[in-house]
Design an enzyme around this catalytic site. Structure first.
Site, PDB file in Angstrom:
ATOM      1  N   ARG A  98       0.845  -1.129  -0.166  1.00  0.00           N
ATOM      2  CA  ARG A  98       0.269   0.085   0.050  1.00  0.00           C
ATOM      3  C   ARG A  98       0.926   1.335  -0.121  1.00  0.00           C
ATOM      4  NH1 ARG A  98      -5.184  -1.427   1.850  1.00  0.00           N
ATOM      5  NH2 ARG A  98      -5.302  -3.647   2.268  1.00  0.00           N
ATOM      6  N   ILE A  99       0.315   2.338  -0.545  1.00  0.00           N
ATOM      7  CA  ILE A  99       0.926   3.531  -0.480  1.00  0.00           C
ATOM      8  C   ILE A  99       0.865   4.351   0.874  1.00  0.00           C
ATOM      9  CG2 ILE A  99       1.056   5.929  -1.725  1.00  0.00           C
ATOM     10  CD1 ILE A  99      -0.349   4.567  -4.139  1.00  0.00           C
ATOM     11  N   LEU A 100       1.861   4.692   1.519  1.00  0.00           N
ATOM     12  CA  LEU A 100       1.864   5.424   2.719  1.00  0.00           C
ATOM     13  C   LEU A 100       1.614   6.810   2.566  1.00  0.00           C
ATOM     14  CD1 LEU A 100       4.587   3.477   4.868  1.00  0.00           C
ATOM     15  CD2 LEU A 100       2.161   3.759   5.384  1.00  0.00           C
ATOM     16  N   ASN A 114      12.118   2.093   1.552  1.00  0.00           N
ATOM     17  CA  ASN A 114      11.246   0.915   0.959  1.00  0.00           C
ATOM     18  C   ASN A 114      12.318   0.307   0.046  1.00  0.00           C
ATOM     19  OD1 ASN A 114       9.138  -0.397  -0.279  1.00  0.00           O
ATOM     20  ND2 ASN A 114       9.251   0.884  -2.117  1.00  0.00           N
ATOM     21  N   HIS A 116      12.351  -1.833  -3.884  1.00  0.00           N
ATOM     22  CA  HIS A 116      11.560  -1.863  -4.944  1.00  0.00           C
ATOM     23  C   HIS A 116      12.268  -3.041  -5.873  1.00  0.00           C
ATOM     24  CE1 HIS A 116       8.987  -1.045  -8.159  1.00  0.00           C
ATOM     25  NE2 HIS A 116       9.734  -1.060  -8.831  1.00  0.00           N
ATOM     26  N   ASP A 148       8.776   8.889  -0.214  1.00  0.00           N
ATOM     27  CA  ASP A 148       8.034  10.300  -0.222  1.00  0.00           C
ATOM     28  C   ASP A 148       6.560  10.107  -0.882  1.00  0.00           C
ATOM     29  OD1 ASP A 148       8.212   9.942  -3.129  1.00  0.00           O
ATOM     30  OD2 ASP A 148       9.478  11.601  -3.526  1.00  0.00           O
TER      31      ASP A 148
HETATM   32  C1  GRF Z   1      10.113  -7.748  -2.662  1.00  0.00           C
HETATM   33  O1  GRF Z   1      10.212  -8.379  -3.804  1.00  0.00           O
HETATM   34  C2  GRF Z   1       9.970  -6.378  -2.798  1.00  0.00           C
HETATM   35  O2  GRF Z   1      11.075  -5.697  -3.714  1.00  0.00           O
HETATM   36  C3  GRF Z   1       8.800  -5.993  -2.831  1.00  0.00           C
HETATM   37  O3  GRF Z   1       7.934  -7.152  -2.404  1.00  0.00           O
HETATM   38  C4  GRF Z   1       8.565  -8.411  -2.406  1.00  0.00           C
HETATM   39  C5  GRF Z   1       8.556  -8.354  -0.851  1.00  0.00           C
HETATM   40  O4  GRF Z   1       9.085  -9.915  -0.471  1.00  0.00           O
HETATM   41  N1  GRF Z   1       8.439  -4.606  -2.675  1.00  0.00           N
HETATM   42  P1  GRF Z   1       9.246 -10.379   0.993  1.00  0.00           P
HETATM   43  O5  GRF Z   1       7.816 -10.318   1.740  1.00  0.00           O
HETATM   44  O6  GRF Z   1      10.213  -9.469   1.821  1.00  0.00           O
HETATM   45  O7  GRF Z   1       9.737 -11.788   0.859  1.00  0.00           O
END
Ligand code: GRF
Length: 208
Positions: A98-100, A114, A116, A148
């Protein structure tokens, strides 16, 4: 430094929790000079909560409210309260879907991280590894950034590169990216809590 005086991490995730587990292991091993104060999920049966509880960490499901992609206003305050009560110094998003927004981001200014699963600014948003595969890039990777108001737009702290192979499927590519995530996230957190990173505008200077 005694355990009590270590910087405190608050972790939020919606999924299986492999990044949280890697961070917890690195804290336990002394590779990250921090401790996990609280793990929160918006998904009641998320693996991240089980993994946290198995490690003896405080873990809570906090209902997200009525929306799909963000927290409801009441819920967002509840998240703020939970991490304030846990005295979290840094908030680490680890697979939070979700977006914070506000009030969360102003409660922890420049302190929300975060991860990504792509090399931002390429492929923001959902299923970034699939986007990379479909686009046909030869390299992708993962990015750790400050959060952000935008979606995956905050200042970049660290990145790692992963090759895309001819016979990759979305699953094999995601797994290769995740191996790098589990290596990079603890290192980036260690660099930040050790004050080895200095922000100059959007640029994070210093070694992860
Ligand atoms: C990861 O690939 C992360 O980059 C993305 O969600 C996944 C989370 O994996 N935002 P986990 O729950 O830490 O195994």
């Amino acid at each position: 430094m005694t355990n009590e005086s270590l910087p405190r991490l608050g972790i939020i995730g919606s999924g299986k929790g492999s990044n949280m587990a890697a961070i917890a292991d690195a804290c336990q091993a002394g590779e990250v000079p921090a401790r996990i104060a609280l793990v929160v999920s918006d998904v009641e049966n998320a693996g991240i909560l089980d993994l946290a509880r198995n490690r003896g960490l405080a873990a809570r499901f906090i209902p997200p409210g009525p929306f799909k992609t963000k927290l409801g206003e009441e819920a967002e305050w509840e998240y703020v309260r939970a991490f304030r009560d846990a005295q979290a110094d840094w908030i680490v998003l680890a697979g939070f879907m979700r977006i914070l927004k506000q009030p969360f981001l102003s409660a922890f200014p420049q302190r929300v991280l975060n991860i990504h699963p792509a090399l931002l600014p390429a492929f923001p948003g959902l299923r970034a590894w699939q986007q990379a595969l479909d686009y046909g890039v030869k390299f992708t990777g993962c990015t750790i950034h400050l959060v952000d108001q935008g979606v995956d737009t905050g200042p970049i702290i660290a990145q790692a590169v992963v090759p895309v192979l001819d016979d990759d499927t979305p699953a094999t590519l995601h797994e290769r990216v995740q191996v790098e995530e589990r290596r990079l996230y603890p290192k980036a957190i260690a660099a930040l809590v050790n004050h080895r990173i200095r922000m100059v505008g959007r640029r994070a200077l210093g070694m992860v």
